[in-house]
Scaffold this motif. Structure first.
Motif, mmCIF file in Angstrom:
data_model
loop_
_atom_site.group_PDB
_atom_site.id
_atom_site.type_symbol
_atom_site.label_atom_id
_atom_site.label_comp_id
_atom_site.label_asym_id
_atom_site.label_seq_id
_atom_site.Cartn_x
_atom_site.Cartn_y
_atom_site.Cartn_z
ATOM 1 N N LYS A 9 -5.260 -9.300 15.507
ATOM 2 C CA LYS A 9 -4.427 -10.475 15.760
ATOM 3 C C LYS A 9 -3.394 -10.694 14.650
ATOM 4 C CE LYS A 9 -7.762 -13.040 18.497
ATOM 5 N NZ LYS A 9 -8.549 -14.288 18.609
ATOM 6 N N HIS A 10 -3.773 -10.386 13.411
ATOM 7 C CA HIS A 10 -2.919 -10.636 12.250
ATOM 8 C C HIS A 10 -2.795 -9.342 11.452
ATOM 9 C CE1 HIS A 10 -3.497 -14.906 13.110
ATOM 10 N NE2 HIS A 10 -4.768 -14.620 13.244
ATOM 11 N N LEU A 11 -1.571 -8.865 11.306
ATOM 12 C CA LEU A 11 -1.318 -7.607 10.602
ATOM 13 C C LEU A 11 -0.247 -7.835 9.549
ATOM 14 C CD1 LEU A 11 -1.779 -4.549 10.316
ATOM 15 C CD2 LEU A 11 -0.163 -4.212 12.197
ATOM 16 N N ASN A 12 -0.610 -7.609 8.278
ATOM 17 C CA ASN A 12 0.317 -7.794 7.177
ATOM 18 C C ASN A 12 0.625 -6.443 6.549
ATOM 19 O OD1 ASN A 12 1.754 -8.423 4.882
ATOM 20 N ND2 ASN A 12 0.296 -9.910 4.101
ATOM 21 N N LEU A 13 1.874 -6.017 6.671
ATOM 22 C CA LEU A 13 2.350 -4.758 6.090
ATOM 23 C C LEU A 13 3.519 -5.009 5.140
ATOM 24 C CD1 LEU A 13 2.116 -2.780 9.396
ATOM 25 C CD2 LEU A 13 0.899 -2.165 7.315
ATOM 26 N N LEU A 14 3.592 -6.206 4.580
ATOM 27 C CA LEU A 14 4.679 -6.568 3.684
ATOM 28 C C LEU A 14 4.648 -5.701 2.423
ATOM 29 C CD1 LEU A 14 6.949 -8.766 3.621
ATOM 30 C CD2 LEU A 14 5.452 -10.070 2.129
ATOM 31 N N ASN A 15 5.828 -5.439 1.889
ATOM 32 C CA ASN A 15 6.023 -4.662 0.659
ATOM 33 C C ASN A 15 5.520 -3.230 0.776
ATOM 34 O OD1 ASN A 15 7.174 -6.919 -0.395
ATOM 35 N ND2 ASN A 15 5.924 -6.984 -2.225
ATOM 36 N N ASN A 16 5.778 -2.615 1.897
ATOM 37 C CA ASN A 16 5.550 -1.195 2.107
ATOM 38 C C ASN A 16 6.910 -0.591 2.455
ATOM 39 O OD1 ASN A 16 2.529 -0.466 2.121
ATOM 40 N ND2 ASN A 16 2.606 -2.361 3.302
ATOM 41 N N PRO A 17 7.247 0.562 1.894
ATOM 42 C CA PRO A 17 8.568 1.154 2.166
ATOM 43 C C PRO A 17 8.647 1.822 3.548
ATOM 44 C CG PRO A 17 7.337 2.561 0.692
ATOM 45 C CD PRO A 17 6.501 1.335 0.907
ATOM 46 N N ILE A 18 8.362 1.066 4.582
ATOM 47 C CA ILE A 18 8.291 1.587 5.947
ATOM 48 C C ILE A 18 9.683 1.978 6.440
ATOM 49 C CG2 ILE A 18 7.751 0.963 8.345
ATOM 50 C CD1 ILE A 18 5.484 -0.803 7.121
ATOM 51 N N THR A 19 9.778 3.196 6.960
ATOM 52 C CA THR A 19 11.036 3.681 7.522
ATOM 53 C C THR A 19 10.921 3.904 9.028
ATOM 54 O OG1 THR A 19 10.427 5.976 7.069
ATOM 55 C CG2 THR A 19 11.708 4.825 5.384
ATOM 56 N N LYS A 20 9.684 3.929 9.553
ATOM 57 C CA LYS A 20 9.497 4.198 10.979
ATOM 58 C C LYS A 20 8.269 3.464 11.502
ATOM 59 C CE LYS A 20 9.125 7.837 14.372
ATOM 60 N NZ LYS A 20 9.070 9.250 14.663
ATOM 61 N N ILE A 21 8.429 2.905 12.707
ATOM 62 C CA ILE A 21 7.323 2.283 13.429
ATOM 63 C C ILE A 21 7.155 3.058 14.729
ATOM 64 C CG2 ILE A 21 6.447 0.190 14.520
ATOM 65 C CD1 ILE A 21 8.340 -1.405 12.699
ATOM 66 N N CYS A 25 0.816 -1.219 0.000
ATOM 67 C CA CYS A 25 0.000 0.000 0.000
ATOM 68 C C CYS A 25 0.851 1.272 0.000
ATOM 69 C CB CYS A 25 -0.942 0.006 1.199
ATOM 70 S SG CYS A 25 -2.289 -1.180 1.049
ATOM 71 N N LYS A 26 2.148 1.116 -0.198
ATOM 72 C CA LYS A 26 3.103 2.231 -0.260
ATOM 73 C C LYS A 26 3.124 3.084 1.011
ATOM 74 C CE LYS A 26 3.609 2.364 -5.164
ATOM 75 N NZ LYS A 26 3.787 3.083 -6.367
ATOM 76 N N MET A 27 2.897 2.472 2.157
ATOM 77 C CA MET A 27 2.953 3.182 3.436
ATOM 78 C C MET A 27 4.409 3.325 3.856
ATOM 79 S SD MET A 27 -0.226 1.691 5.571
ATOM 80 C CE MET A 27 -1.882 2.038 5.034
ATOM 81 N N THR A 28 4.802 4.542 4.208
ATOM 82 C CA THR A 28 6.191 4.791 4.581
ATOM 83 C C THR A 28 6.418 4.734 6.086
ATOM 84 O OG1 THR A 28 5.789 7.161 4.575
ATOM 85 C CG2 THR A 28 6.646 6.194 2.539
ATOM 86 N N GLU A 29 5.346 4.742 6.850
ATOM 87 C CA GLU A 29 5.498 4.606 8.298
ATOM 88 C C GLU A 29 4.274 3.946 8.890
ATOM 89 O OE1 GLU A 29 4.746 8.134 11.018
ATOM 90 O OE2 GLU A 29 5.171 9.151 9.122
ATOM 91 N N ILE A 30 4.472 3.390 10.067
ATOM 92 C CA ILE A 30 3.360 2.878 10.844
ATOM 93 C C ILE A 30 3.088 3.968 11.880
ATOM 94 C CG2 ILE A 30 2.527 1.047 12.342
ATOM 95 C CD1 ILE A 30 4.496 -0.830 10.960
ATOM 96 N N PRO A 31 2.017 4.758 11.672
ATOM 97 C CA PRO A 31 1.783 5.945 12.499
ATOM 98 C C PRO A 31 1.305 5.607 13.909
ATOM 99 C CG PRO A 31 -0.051 5.625 11.009
ATOM 100 C CD PRO A 31 0.964 4.564 10.673
ATOM 101 N N ALA A 32 1.255 6.625 14.746
ATOM 102 C CA ALA A 32 0.816 6.458 16.131
ATOM 103 C C ALA A 32 -0.608 5.917 16.211
ATOM 104 C CB ALA A 32 0.927 7.787 16.878
ATOM 105 N N THR A 33 -1.428 6.197 15.197
ATOM 106 C CA THR A 33 -2.814 5.723 15.212
ATOM 107 C C THR A 33 -2.896 4.197 15.128
ATOM 108 O OG1 THR A 33 -2.935 6.178 12.830
ATOM 109 C CG2 THR A 33 -3.864 7.830 14.304
ATOM 110 N N ILE A 34 -1.777 3.514 14.895
ATOM 111 C CA ILE A 34 -1.756 2.048 14.917
ATOM 112 C C ILE A 34 -2.237 1.551 16.282
ATOM 113 C CG2 ILE A 34 0.661 1.844 15.687
ATOM 114 C CD1 ILE A 34 -0.737 -0.569 13.175
#
Length: 181
Positions: free
Chosen positions: A77-89, A61-70
């Motif tokens: 229970k199951h979270l798939n964020l594979l193939n996103n250019p994430i630079t920050k969690i 989904c081209k998400m660059t970060e996992i924001p605080a709203t996570i």
């Protein structure tokens, strides 16, 4: 649509989820993969209202970060964020106390390593985590808080940049699969 348990909205051009989504009280599984224009900030806050949601797929989904709203996804229970250019969690990922399976990184078809170098120590608060898959990141070390992940059975940190063997992994009694290649 409040009786729907599984919703697949993958491979669209959705930019923002409707606020009515929060009324889907029985929704357990949501697939938003390949929606490359989604806003991570609003997406997680709207999904957070889905208290029955257990599985969320945000693959590619081209998400660059996992924001605080996570942190609003307390029932996931199951979270798939594979193939996103994430630079920050963001540290609020530690609020996901029901999380059992987390996938971040890239698959080997992309052959591109993420620049994600560190994991938040708060990830150790996800004590029900059984499977953690993070290939092709740039992780250099594992936080000591991983000692709290006593349910962890599967850990894939292949193709990262670990500088030494993570001693904290020796404390994980249920770990059956470990890939640090």
């Amino acid at each position: 649509l409040n009786q729907i348990e599984s919703l697949n909205l993958s491979t669209n051009a959705i930019k923002e989820l409707p606020s009515e989504l929060g009324g889907m009280t029985h929704l357990k599984e949501l697939n938003l993969s390949y929606n490359t224009t989604l806003s991570p900030l609003t997406t997680f806050s709207k999904i957070g209202k889905l208290t029955a949601l257990e599985t969320l797929n945000l693959f590619n989904c081209k998400m660059t970060e996992i924001p605080a709203t996570i942190g609003t996804l307390s029932h996931i229970k199951h979270l798939n964020l594979l193939n996103n250019p994430i630079t920050k969690i963001h540290p609020e990922i530690g609020n996901l106390r029901a999380l059992e399976e987390l996938t971040i990184g890239n698959d080997f078809l992309t052959k591109e390593r993420l620049t994600l170098k560190t994991l938040p120590v708060e990830l150790g608060k996800c004590t029900l985590l059984r499977k953690l898959t993070m290939p092709l990141c740039s992780i250099e070390e594992i936080p000591v808080s991983f000692s709290q992940l006593q349910q962890l059975e599967y850990l894939d940190l292949s193709w990262n940049k670990l500088k030494a063997f993570p001693e904290v992994l020796t404390t994980l009694k249920k770990l059956h699969y470990l890939d640090l290649s």
